[in-house]
Enzyme design. Structure first.
Site, PDB file in Angstrom:
ATOM      1  N   LYS A  34     -92.885  13.074  42.590  1.00 41.95           N
ATOM      2  CA  LYS A  34     -91.576  13.294  43.236  1.00 41.95           C
ATOM      3  C   LYS A  34     -90.381  12.906  42.368  1.00 41.95           C
ATOM      4  O   LYS A  34     -89.341  13.523  42.454  1.00 41.95           O
ATOM      5  CB  LYS A  34     -91.528  12.577  44.586  1.00 41.95           C
ATOM      6  CG  LYS A  34     -91.547  11.069  44.489  1.00 41.95           C
ATOM      7  CD  LYS A  34     -91.714  10.438  45.872  1.00 41.95           C
ATOM      8  CE  LYS A  34     -91.679   8.932  45.732  1.00 41.95           C
ATOM      9  NZ  LYS A  34     -92.231   8.242  46.899  1.00 41.95           N
ATOM     10  N   ARG A 128     -90.770  -0.045  55.770  1.00 45.05           N
ATOM     11  CA  ARG A 128     -90.398   1.353  55.630  1.00 45.05           C
ATOM     12  C   ARG A 128     -91.217   2.084  56.679  1.00 45.05           C
ATOM     13  O   ARG A 128     -91.133   1.746  57.857  1.00 45.05           O
ATOM     14  CB  ARG A 128     -90.589   1.876  54.194  1.00 45.05           C
ATOM     15  CG  ARG A 128     -89.719   3.125  53.951  1.00 45.05           C
ATOM     16  CD  ARG A 128     -89.812   3.690  52.548  1.00 45.05           C
ATOM     17  NE  ARG A 128     -91.096   4.333  52.286  1.00 45.05           N
ATOM     18  CZ  ARG A 128     -91.387   4.980  51.170  1.00 45.05           C
ATOM     19  NH1 ARG A 128     -90.484   5.076  50.217  1.00 45.05           N
ATOM     20  NH2 ARG A 128     -92.572   5.530  50.996  1.00 45.05           N
TER      21      ARG A 128
END
Ligand SMILES: *Cc1c(COP(=O)(O)O)cnc(C)c1O
Length: 361
Positions: A34, A128
């Protein structure tokens, strides 16, 4: 034009090294691309290093790689917006999911004959994604009802929001949850997906609990660094990407601005130290392309001072080398700086295959 050199053989080296390291502990590696926006050349290097699954956070990046002919399995690390779930199912094979409503939406749209697998995320403390581990058991039972045998496993992520450091206890949580699920439902999870780069020390020191069988690695492969533990990953290279910017102005100027000081172009209040007159260069890069604090000049004695959108200001006073307008300065980059460089359409990407170059001579 500013450009970045992508050293594919060095990335391959990192991928192969880490893939072998993990394989010795029975851990399969998902190679995460990514930070490069799904760069097909990088993905090819990972596949060449025997990494079978490419991990990506955005479907656009998977699409880009598939269009470029990357014939790999893909894991989508973050669900897309709900209206894109059908598209995501066409592009990826494995999905990290952390919400029952999203899992339901995936499974409802997942009517093709292709086999997709879901990994439900558990928050082991970093805050998260994932179900908070103390409440995870009931939610996992629900997830199993929804996905049935498509629930391949559970996973966790550390070092991203809270900067929480991986320990064997964190991963034991996954193992315990898996065992309890088995006891209550008879269902055996196949994948315990433990880590990102922040968890690598447990593999290196051999303290990873038995049963953990997947790591999702990005930064360590692509950059050779581990920002959470503030270290270089032993055995990897850090010169995988080199950024080059061109000097478009070279002048001596005072180190303190003249006039009343308000805020800079980004609303920051700048501070200055009077160091007399300095030799400064402006490069053809800016906040749109780089994270100035993440640039590491390759030449000694160069200091990155500041950037606005399109002007990167560096101090060359202490550098023994002579520069002229039109010369380039080169930098290594932090993960954050690389993310911006690869995302910026204004920075040209050049791919370097050292081994092939060597062979053709
Ligand atoms: C980005 C990401 C990774 C890879 O993390 P690195 O720190 O780059 O190794 C792994 N898992 C998830 C869910 C991610 O979003």
């Amino acid at each position: 034009m500013a450009f970045v050199e992508v050293y594919l053989d060095r990335i391959y080296h990192n991928a192969a090294f880490l893939n072998n390291l993990c394989a010795k502990k029975g851990i399969g590696v998902v190679g995460v691309t990514k930070v490069t926006c799904g760069d097909p050349a990088v993905a090819r290097s990972l596949n060449k290093a025997s990494i079978k699954i490419i991990g990506e956070s955005r479907i656009e990046n998977i699409e880009r790689m598939k269009k470029a002919g990357i014939d790999s399995e893909f894991m989508l690390l973050r669900p897309p917006e709900r209206s894109k779930i059908k598209e995501a199912l066409e592009l990826a094979d494995y999905f990290l999911v952390s919400d029952l409503a999203i899992l339901e939406a995936f499974v409802a749209a997942d009517i093709e004959t292709e086999v997709h697998g879901y990994i439900y995320m558990v928050d082991t403390g970093d805050l998260r994604e994932g179900v908070w581990y103390r409440e995870a058991e009931d939610e996992l039972k629900e997830a199993l009802k929804i996905a049935r045998d498509k629930l391949l496993g559970i996973g966790t992520n550390l070092g991203c929001y809270g900067g929480v450091i991986a320990t064997p206890e964190k991963f034991q949580i996954l193992i315990d949850l898996s065992e309890r699920l088995k006891r209550f439902t008879g269902f055996q999870l196949k994948i315990l997906s433990a880590g990102n780069t922040a968890s690598l020390p447990l593999v290196e020191y051999g303290t990873i609990p038995e049963g953990i069988n997947q790591f999702r690695l990005g930064e360590s492969i692509v950059c050779g660094t581990d920002v959470t533990n503030n270290r270089i990953v032993p055995g990897t290279r850090q010169d995988t990407f080199i950024l080059h910017g061109e000097i478009i102005e070279l002048k001596r100027k005072p180190s303190v601005p003249e006039g009343e000081i308000g805020q800079d172009a980004f609303g920051r209040k700048p501070h200055f130290e009077d160091r007399g007159v300095r030799l400064r260069a402006i490069l053809d890069l800016g906040e749109q392309d780089v994270l100035p604090s993440g640039l590491i000049p390759l030449e000694q004695g160069i200091e990155v001072l500041h950037a606005s959108s399109d002007h990167l200001i560096v101090d060359l006073t202490e550098c023994p080398k002579e520069f002229r307008v039109g010369d380039t300065l080169s930098f290594r980059m932090s993960y954050g700086a690389l993310l911006r460089v690869m995302t910026s359409k204004y920075v040209r990407k050049e791919y370097i295959h050292e081994l092939q170059k060597g062979q053709s001579r």
